[in-house]
Design an enzyme around this catalytic site. Structure first.
Site, PDB file in Angstrom:
ATOM      1  N   PRO A 246     -35.867   3.871  11.093  1.00  0.00           N
ATOM      2  CA  PRO A 246     -34.610   3.031  12.207  1.00  0.00           C
ATOM      3  C   PRO A 246     -36.145   2.513  12.392  1.00  0.00           C
ATOM      4  O   PRO A 246     -36.944   3.116  12.949  1.00  0.00           O
ATOM      5  CB  PRO A 246     -34.011   4.111  12.945  1.00  0.00           C
TER       6      PRO A 246
ATOM      7  N   HIS B  82     -29.091   9.842  17.737  1.00  0.00           N
ATOM      8  CA  HIS B  82     -30.377  10.390  18.478  1.00  0.00           C
ATOM      9  C   HIS B  82     -30.299  10.902  20.007  1.00  0.00           C
ATOM     10  O   HIS B  82     -30.232  10.903  20.443  1.00  0.00           O
ATOM     11  CB  HIS B  82     -31.111   8.418  18.854  1.00  0.00           C
TER      12      HIS B  82
ATOM     13  N   HIS C 106     -37.172  11.366  21.309  1.00  0.00           N
ATOM     14  CA  HIS C 106     -38.063  10.699  22.190  1.00  0.00           C
ATOM     15  C   HIS C 106     -37.615  10.310  23.475  1.00  0.00           C
ATOM     16  O   HIS C 106     -37.958   8.798  23.602  1.00  0.00           O
ATOM     17  CB  HIS C 106     -38.244   9.653  21.234  1.00  0.00           C
TER      18      HIS C 106
ATOM     19  N   TYR D 267     -35.114   9.635  24.819  1.00  0.00           N
ATOM     20  CA  TYR D 267     -33.116   8.536  25.348  1.00  0.00           C
ATOM     21  C   TYR D 267     -32.011   9.629  25.933  1.00  0.00           C
ATOM     22  O   TYR D 267     -32.504  11.218  25.968  1.00  0.00           O
ATOM     23  CB  TYR D 267     -32.783   8.242  23.970  1.00  0.00           C
TER      24      TYR D 267
ATOM     25  N   ARG E 128     -42.960   1.933   9.057  1.00  0.00           N
ATOM     26  CA  ARG E 128     -44.245   0.415   9.079  1.00  0.00           C
ATOM     27  C   ARG E 128     -44.295   0.075   7.432  1.00  0.00           C
ATOM     28  O   ARG E 128     -44.864  -0.446   7.942  1.00  0.00           O
ATOM     29  CB  ARG E 128     -45.396   1.089  10.103  1.00  0.00           C
TER      30      ARG E 128
HETATM   31  C1  LIG Z   1     -40.946  -1.820  15.255  1.00  0.00           C
HETATM   32  C2  LIG Z   1     -40.522   0.228  15.606  1.00  0.00           C
HETATM   33  C3  LIG Z   1     -39.524   0.236  16.299  1.00  0.00           C
HETATM   34  C4  LIG Z   1     -38.604   1.429  16.205  1.00  0.00           C
HETATM   35  N1  LIG Z   1     -37.859   1.645  16.675  1.00  0.00           N
HETATM   36  C5  LIG Z   1     -37.348   2.916  16.350  1.00  0.00           C
HETATM   37  C6  LIG Z   1     -35.746   3.365  16.290  1.00  0.00           C
HETATM   38  O1  LIG Z   1     -35.015   2.448  16.607  1.00  0.00           O
HETATM   39  N2  LIG Z   1     -35.265   4.841  16.469  1.00  0.00           N
HETATM   40  C7  LIG Z   1     -35.877   5.688  16.340  1.00  0.00           C
HETATM   41  O2  LIG Z   1     -35.311   6.826  15.935  1.00  0.00           O
HETATM   42  N3  LIG Z   1     -37.784   5.330  15.606  1.00  0.00           N
HETATM   43  C8  LIG Z   1     -38.172   4.117  15.977  1.00  0.00           C
HETATM   44  N4  LIG Z   1     -39.057   4.104  15.508  1.00  0.00           N
HETATM   45  C9  LIG Z   1     -39.499   5.106  15.273  1.00  0.00           C
HETATM   46  C10 LIG Z   1     -39.981   4.871  13.711  1.00  0.00           C
HETATM   47  O3  LIG Z   1     -39.286   5.301  12.902  1.00  0.00           O
HETATM   48  C11 LIG Z   1     -40.401   5.943  13.372  1.00  0.00           C
HETATM   49  O4  LIG Z   1     -40.653   7.525  13.316  1.00  0.00           O
HETATM   50  C12 LIG Z   1     -42.327   5.586  13.542  1.00  0.00           C
HETATM   51  O5  LIG Z   1     -42.515   4.519  13.321  1.00  0.00           O
HETATM   52  C13 LIG Z   1     -42.856   6.800  12.723  1.00  0.00           C
HETATM   53  O6  LIG Z   1     -42.973   6.472  11.336  1.00  0.00           O
HETATM   54  P1  LIG Z   1     -44.028   6.281  10.062  1.00  0.00           P
HETATM   55  O7  LIG Z   1     -45.753   6.242  10.167  1.00  0.00           O
HETATM   56  O8  LIG Z   1     -43.363   5.972   8.892  1.00  0.00           O
HETATM   57  O9  LIG Z   1     -44.490   4.335  10.695  1.00  0.00           O
HETATM   58  C14 LIG Z   1     -40.144   2.877  15.698  1.00  0.00           C
HETATM   59  C15 LIG Z   1     -41.236   2.271  15.025  1.00  0.00           C
HETATM   60  C16 LIG Z   1     -41.180   0.803  14.796  1.00  0.00           C
HETATM   61  C17 LIG Z   1     -42.677   1.092  14.312  1.00  0.00           C
END
Ligand SMILES: Cc1cc2nc3c(=O)[nH]c(=O)nc-3n(C[C@H](O)[C@H](O)[C@H](O)COP(=O)(O)O)c2cc1C
Ligand SMILES: Cc1cc2nc3c(=O)[nH]c(=O)nc-3n(C[C@H](O)[C@H](O)[C@H](O)COP(=O)(O)OP(=O)(O)OC[C@H]3O[C@@H](n4cnc5c(N)ncnc54)[C@H](O)[C@@H]3O)c2cc1C
Length: 753
Positions: free
Chosen positions: A415, A569, A572, A574, A716
């Protein structure tokens, strides 16, 4: 130039050799408190890769060392009456005494002054020296005496280990896992010279206590070990040499040098013996320091700073891998009790996360093929879908079932908030964002955090599912995904709680709006950013009823829109997470205090949602498995949280961490959250998703094959490359079907350089 080395171990001796070669007129003295042939330990071990560095640094000692080597390629793993063998690993061993003798002889040959049986107590006597090496080992007197300058950190780990030898020649690098009435014992055994092997025995503190063995009673240790492992060493003898039961200290230092003195080797850093010898690190320090001094012989403080700057990142990277490996040996019982032998072996071989599924495939393709075949068989049983057995697909391309939903592969798009909706209504951006990742090959694509009411949003740009028009907009995305890809699509349902009513991410993360803020609420009236954020109102029971009912309404709408899975969720920081963490929940009623109380409301929401969500469709929850802050949720509590969720019919936990409090101190790194998913998966016995710095297909295959998680979630990486899964398939030579309009790609060879 005058140089003194306090300590005549590998670090001090090897640096002296290199320095004397560079500066033949330098006066170099090594002070060693022991006699020349008075050593502890048995063998030292090097990987083939390490030896290349030593050949370049000093050909003579390299030749003498390699001339004494016992070399082997195989690793044997003895476990529950079986021996698993893996080949292609390339190690060499030799006796520590033999190694020291070679280095001492080479020093003498070059004119280094070696003073044995001379103990140094402080640095003052060397004030007029150009350089002083504090190469005095793990119990460094210099490091402790000048602790204020060096800032040492010593973390004594709970496991006990003892360094023994045997006159049995292990045919391979051998791990033995053996249980008796006292517990599970781990042996690390390897040959280091004709007729002899090192035999390190390790166990948990509890097992050691139950065994009744005493730290310093070497004879009792030898008798115990001889009896327990007599068959494994074919009746040969267990040998002692200052074989005391120790606790491994992880040593790090804030600073490595002070004035003309520099810490080296074990004195400044340790790496658990399970990843390779400290001897290698000590000698590589010597090479790096010699090079730095060569570059600026007239400015030693500058050379020392350059040495630390160059060497520290490499050492820290090895120490991270060593810590992960050490933790595997601290938690071996978990793997031993839960994994089948073949997976146990794979988990052991990839424990440091440095050797991946792909590295192992290069070293030992047969072994990896057997793992892949076994994994494919498990996946076929679990999902009820046929999986080709010969050749088996890479683990990431096996199916996975949750209730009636079967995912075609194990890759999930995480997400990710887009902050691009209007009044909660998503638009073409979201269609393309999600649609392209589905076409890109992920098995499951998740919506961003989608809010259950207008006031549940983080920002005015957040997506929602609380109005009729939201359902229609989401329906369009779901339809696209279902009609044009094999991906399943899930929705993450959330309420922002105290992190709500803030600016779009690119205008100021977590900053309240300049105008038009809406009132926010949370478990307790604590602002997220002290003095900046709005203070949330403490939720009343009436608020809880409304939030629960909003979650239920949104779940019903998600079903109407056609989603395959929903995720609550609970992470984090929330709203629902604010109940779970004691750092954000200071309530005195039935919803605060004990974990049971803190989980009461999130579980109530889960139960209510489960009632309306179709039986055949799964529910996931994302949790923060640690708050990375004192007094918050930690790994241990996260296991209890997951167990409670499982008891309330949750199908899978999506294991994230942190973002609960602004003062968190996370330790980032590759796969940094995977150990939490691993622990929950095995201790609770439920499927997990791992997320966080998972970026390569090697990582995904390794995580899955080792049983660390069931699904790998990439955020990412997917922003960067919507076709991440297709690229991973191409790299592995695995044929993923293209959508019909792209069928011409079957004969296309992509080139990126
Ligand atoms: C642009 C962006 C938006 C994100 N929005 C959410 C979200 O809506 N819900 C959530 O649980 N995590 C959110 N995250 C966290 C990511 O889901 C993920 O847990 C975090 O980026 C680590 O993973 P990665 O190392 O593959 O980027 C977001 C991360 C990024 C970069
Ligand atoms: C019990 C034990 C067994 C080990 N066995 C092995 C093994 O079999 N294989 C392996 O690869 N690694 C082994 N290690 C780890 C390995 O010894 C170290 O990682 C490696 O030797 C580090 O090299 P070093 O030069 O930094 O320190 P060390 O080898 O520890 O050398 C430091 C030297 O400084 C001397 N010294 C300390 N204080 C003073 C002082 N004040 N004055 C003068 N001299 C001083 C010590 O006597 C010692 O000789 C073992 C460690 C321990 C604790």
């Amino acid at each position: 130039m005058r140089i003194a080395s306090i300590g005549g171990g590998p670090a001090g001796l090897y640096f002296s050799i290199l320095a004397k070669k560079m500066f033949p007129r330098a006066e170099i003295t090594v002070y060693e408190r022991n006699k020349p042939d008075d050593t502890f330990g048995f063998g030292v071990v090097f990987s083939d890769a390490t030896m290349g560095n030593f050949a370049q640094a000093d050909r003579e000692s390299h030749q003498a060392i390699t001339g004494s080597f016992a070399h082997w390629d195989d690793i044997d793993i003895q476990f529950k009456g079986r021996t698993l063998n893996s080949t292609g690993h390339g190690f060499s061993g030799m006796s520590r005494q033999g190694m020291l003798t070679i280095l001492q002889d080479r020093c003498a040959q070059l004119g280094v002054d070696l003073r044995f049986q001379t103990e140094v107590k402080d640095l003052e006597q060397f004030d007029d020296y150009d350089l002083v090496l504090a190469a005095d080992g793990v119990n460094s007197v210099v490091r402790e005496k000048y602790a204020a300058q060096f800032g040492p950190h010593l973390d004594f780990r709970p496991n006990r280990f003892v360094w023994l030898g045997t006159d049995y020649e292990f045919p391979a690098f051998t791990f033995i896992f053996k249980e008796n009435e006292h517990g599970l014992w781990r042996v690390h055994g390897y040959r280091y010279m004709a007729g002899y092997s090192t035999f390190i025995l390790e166990c948990t503190a509890e097992t050691f206590k139950r065994s009744g063995l005493k730290v310093e009673d070497e004879n009792a240790t030898v008798a115990y070990v001889q009896e327990l492992f007599n068959d494994d060493i074919k009746g040969h003898k267990i040998l002692k040499n200052r074989s005391l039961w120790r606790q491994f200290p992880i040593i790090t230092c804030d600073k490595w040098h002070y004035k003309n003195a520099v810490l080296m080797g074990d004195a400044v850093h340790t790496a658990h013996f399970s990843i390779g010898s400290g001897t290698k690190l000590a000698m590589e320090d010597s090479i790096a320091l010699a090079e730095a001094v060569k570059r600026s012989p007239d400015d030693i403080p500058a050379a020392l700073a350059a040495y630390e700057a160059a060497r520290r990142p490499m050492v820290e990277s090895i120490q991270r891998a060593a810590r992960t490996s050490l933790e595997w040996f601290e938690q071996t019982e978990r793997y031993y009790d839960h994994l089948e032998p073949i997976q146990f072996g794979f988990s052991l071989l990839t424990r440091s996360l440095r050797i991946s599924h792909s590295n192992l495939k290069l070293r030992d393709p047969k072994y990896v093929a057997s793992i892949d075949r076994w994994f494919a068989g498990q996946a076929a049983n679990q999902s009820g879908v046929n999986v080709q057995a010969d050749p088996p697909p890479p683990p990431m391309f096996t199916p996975f079932r949750l209730r009636d939903m079967v995912l075609a592969n194990r890759v999930v798009m995480s997400p990710m908030c887009q902050y691009s909706a209007k009044d909660g209504t998503i638009n073409d951006w979201h269609l393309v964002h999600i649609g392209s990742r589905a076409v890109g090959g992920a098995g499951l694509v998740m919506t961003e955090m989608t809010d259950i009411s207008e006031e549940a949003r983080i920002t005015p740009g957040c997506a929602g599912i609380y109005k009729k028009e939201h359902v229609a907009a989401w329906q369009r995305v779901v339809r696209f995904v279902h009609e044009n890809s094999y991906a399943k699509i899930g929705m993450q349902l959330a309420h922002a709680g105290r992190k709500g009513s803030t600016k779009l991410a690119w205008q100021g993360v977590d900053r309240p709006l300049d105008s038009g803020n809406w009132p926010i609420m949370a478990a307790s009236p604590l602002p997220y950013l002290e003095g900046v954020s709005q203070i949330p109102r403490e939720m009343t029971r009436k608020d809880m009823d409304k939030v629960r009912d909003d979650f239920v309404r949104s779940a019903t709408m998600a079903e109407e829109a056609g989603f395959d899975v929903i995720e609550l969720h609970l992470a984090h920081g929330y709203l629902l997470a604010s109940f779970i963490s004691p750092l954000t929940n200071q309530r005195k009623d039935d919803y605060g205090g004990s974990l049971e109380n803190r989980m009461r409301f999130p579980l109530e929401v889960l139960d209510a949602v489960r009632k309306v969500w179709p039986k055949g469709k799964p529910i996931s929850a994302r949790i923060s498995a640690t708050d990375w802050a004192e007094g918050g949720v930690d790994a241990e509590e996260s296991v209890r949280i997951a167990a409670m969720l499982k008891a309330h019919d949750l199908d899978i936990v999506d294991v994230s961490t942190g973002q609960t409090v602004a003062y968190e101190k996370p330790v980032f790194g590759r796969l940094f959250q995977t150990p939490y998913a691993d622990r929950i998966r095995l201790e609770v016995g439920m499927p997990t998703m791992t997320v966080g710095a998972v970026s390569s297909y090697e990582d995904v295959n390794s995580i899955l094959a080792a049983g660390r998680a069931d699904l790998c979630v990439l955020a990412r990486a997917h922003l960067y490359d919507p076709y991440w899964t297709r690229h991973a398939a191409y790299e592995q030579g695995y044929a993923l079907p293209w959508p019909d309009p792209y069928a011409s790609l079957v004969r296309y060879t992509p080139r990126h350089k």
